[in-house]
Design an enzyme around this catalytic site. Structure first.
Site, PDB file in Angstrom:
ATOM      1  N   GLY A  89      10.743 -35.488  23.370  1.00  0.00           N
ATOM      2  CA  GLY A  89      10.878 -35.184  21.960  1.00  0.00           C
ATOM      3  C   GLY A  89      12.236 -34.573  21.679  1.00  0.00           C
ATOM      4  O   GLY A  89      12.866 -33.994  22.571  1.00  0.00           O
ATOM      5  N   GLN A 143      18.121 -29.779  17.103  1.00  0.00           N
ATOM      6  CA  GLN A 143      18.679 -29.777  18.454  1.00  0.00           C
ATOM      7  C   GLN A 143      19.978 -30.567  18.568  1.00  0.00           C
ATOM      8  O   GLN A 143      20.662 -30.482  19.578  1.00  0.00           O
ATOM      9  CB  GLN A 143      17.647 -30.306  19.445  1.00  0.00           C
ATOM     10  CG  GLN A 143      16.455 -29.384  19.583  1.00  0.00           C
ATOM     11  CD  GLN A 143      15.452 -29.948  20.548  1.00  0.00           C
ATOM     12  OE1 GLN A 143      14.602 -30.754  20.173  1.00  0.00           O
ATOM     13  NE2 GLN A 143      15.562 -29.535  21.800  1.00  0.00           N
ATOM     14  N   CYS A 194      12.268 -27.463  27.177  1.00  0.00           N
ATOM     15  CA  CYS A 194      12.980 -27.762  25.941  1.00  0.00           C
ATOM     16  C   CYS A 194      14.399 -28.179  26.294  1.00  0.00           C
ATOM     17  O   CYS A 194      15.066 -27.518  27.094  1.00  0.00           O
ATOM     18  CB  CYS A 194      12.991 -26.532  25.031  1.00  0.00           C
ATOM     19  SG  CYS A 194      13.839 -26.797  23.464  1.00  0.00           S
ATOM     20  N   LEU A 195      14.858 -29.278  25.693  1.00  0.00           N
ATOM     21  CA  LEU A 195      16.200 -29.770  25.988  1.00  0.00           C
ATOM     22  C   LEU A 195      17.285 -28.778  25.576  1.00  0.00           C
ATOM     23  O   LEU A 195      18.391 -28.835  26.100  1.00  0.00           O
ATOM     24  CB  LEU A 195      16.423 -31.124  25.304  1.00  0.00           C
ATOM     25  CG  LEU A 195      15.528 -32.258  25.800  1.00  0.00           C
ATOM     26  CD1 LEU A 195      15.752 -33.524  24.972  1.00  0.00           C
ATOM     27  CD2 LEU A 195      15.748 -32.530  27.282  1.00  0.00           C
ATOM     28  N   HIS A 203       5.536 -28.743  19.375  1.00  0.00           N
ATOM     29  CA  HIS A 203       6.815 -28.205  19.846  1.00  0.00           C
ATOM     30  C   HIS A 203       7.944 -28.634  18.898  1.00  0.00           C
ATOM     31  O   HIS A 203       8.760 -27.814  18.469  1.00  0.00           O
ATOM     32  CB  HIS A 203       7.072 -28.700  21.275  1.00  0.00           C
ATOM     33  CG  HIS A 203       8.351 -28.219  21.862  1.00  0.00           C
ATOM     34  ND1 HIS A 203       8.395 -27.223  22.812  1.00  0.00           N
ATOM     35  CD2 HIS A 203       9.640 -28.592  21.659  1.00  0.00           C
ATOM     36  CE1 HIS A 203       9.664 -27.016  23.165  1.00  0.00           C
ATOM     37  NE2 HIS A 203      10.435 -27.838  22.475  1.00  0.00           N
ATOM     38  N   GLU A 204       7.978 -29.929  18.568  1.00  0.00           N
ATOM     39  CA  GLU A 204       9.048 -30.423  17.697  1.00  0.00           C
ATOM     40  C   GLU A 204       8.891 -29.889  16.276  1.00  0.00           C
ATOM     41  O   GLU A 204       9.883 -29.545  15.623  1.00  0.00           O
ATOM     42  CB  GLU A 204       9.101 -31.949  17.708  1.00  0.00           C
ATOM     43  CG  GLU A 204       9.378 -32.571  19.066  1.00  0.00           C
ATOM     44  CD  GLU A 204      10.561 -31.968  19.812  1.00  0.00           C
ATOM     45  OE1 GLU A 204      11.560 -31.564  19.170  1.00  0.00           O
ATOM     46  OE2 GLU A 204      10.493 -31.892  21.051  1.00  0.00           O
ATOM     47  N   HIS A 208      10.453 -26.597  16.014  1.00  0.00           N
ATOM     48  CA  HIS A 208      11.911 -26.696  15.844  1.00  0.00           C
ATOM     49  C   HIS A 208      12.270 -26.900  14.373  1.00  0.00           C
ATOM     50  O   HIS A 208      13.236 -26.316  13.871  1.00  0.00           O
ATOM     51  CB  HIS A 208      12.482 -27.870  16.647  1.00  0.00           C
ATOM     52  CG  HIS A 208      12.811 -27.555  18.057  1.00  0.00           C
ATOM     53  ND1 HIS A 208      13.750 -26.611  18.417  1.00  0.00           N
ATOM     54  CD2 HIS A 208      12.356 -28.084  19.221  1.00  0.00           C
ATOM     55  CE1 HIS A 208      13.851 -26.565  19.731  1.00  0.00           C
ATOM     56  NE2 HIS A 208      13.009 -27.444  20.237  1.00  0.00           N
TER      57      HIS A 208
END
Length: 173
Positions: free
Chosen positions: A45, A50, A107-108, A149-150, A153
């Protein structure tokens, strides 16, 4: 085009995304670039925050993740996950279902960090897809976790905000 994934400390990560009013060529290019960036980074994701863009937009692809299965329902009927992946969520709204359970997340924007995060096991989602069509579904498993999660963000919430105090302190956050 591969975009730069911003890391913890970048102000875009704490910004609530603006609603998207229209789907135009620029937005479709951003979606394409976000998907390419997510795949290049081996993520499941990626939210617009991000890549430094505070918008209500994220991309997800959990197809083929065998060790963390997902189930998806559309109109109450179980559907083939691969038919909906990759998934683009524009202006999503969530309804969380069930008692939160711990599950490992990364997480990226926090390379190399993983932690147990409590999240409800199931979610109902209302969003718009990249074609401007309504996308309404329920999900469990990794897809439910990834969507939550997304979505966080998109609200300026980071997974470290949902860590236990002990884990957060151990990681110096």
């Amino acid at each position: 085009m591969i975009l730069e994934i911003v890391e913890y400390g970048h102000p875009a990560l704490r910004a609530k995304g603006r609603n998207i009013e229209k789907i135009d060529r620029d937005l479709l290019q951003l979606i394409s670039d976000m998907l390419e960036t997510m795949y290049e980074a081996d993520g499941v994701g990626l939210a617009a925050q991000q890549v430094g863009r505070p918008l209500q937009l994220c991309v997800i692809d959990v197809d083929g993740i065998k060790d963390r299965p997902s189930t998806m329902w559309v109109d109450g009927k179980k559907v083939a996950l691969e038919e909906y992946m990759p998934m683009v969520l524009i202006n999503p709204e969530l309804e969380l279902i069930g008692k939160p359970k711990a599950g490992v997340e990364g997480c990226l924007s926090f390379p190399g960090i993983r932690a147990d995060i409590d999240r409800p096991p199931r979610v109902k989602v209302k969003a718009i897809d990249a074609e401007g069509q309504a996308l309404n579904f329920e999900a469990d498993g990794l897809l439910a976790r990834a969507v939550q999660h997304e979505y966080d963000h998109l609200q300026g919430v980071l997974f470290i905000d949902r860590m236990s105090d002990k884990d957060r302190k151990a990681l110096n956050f």
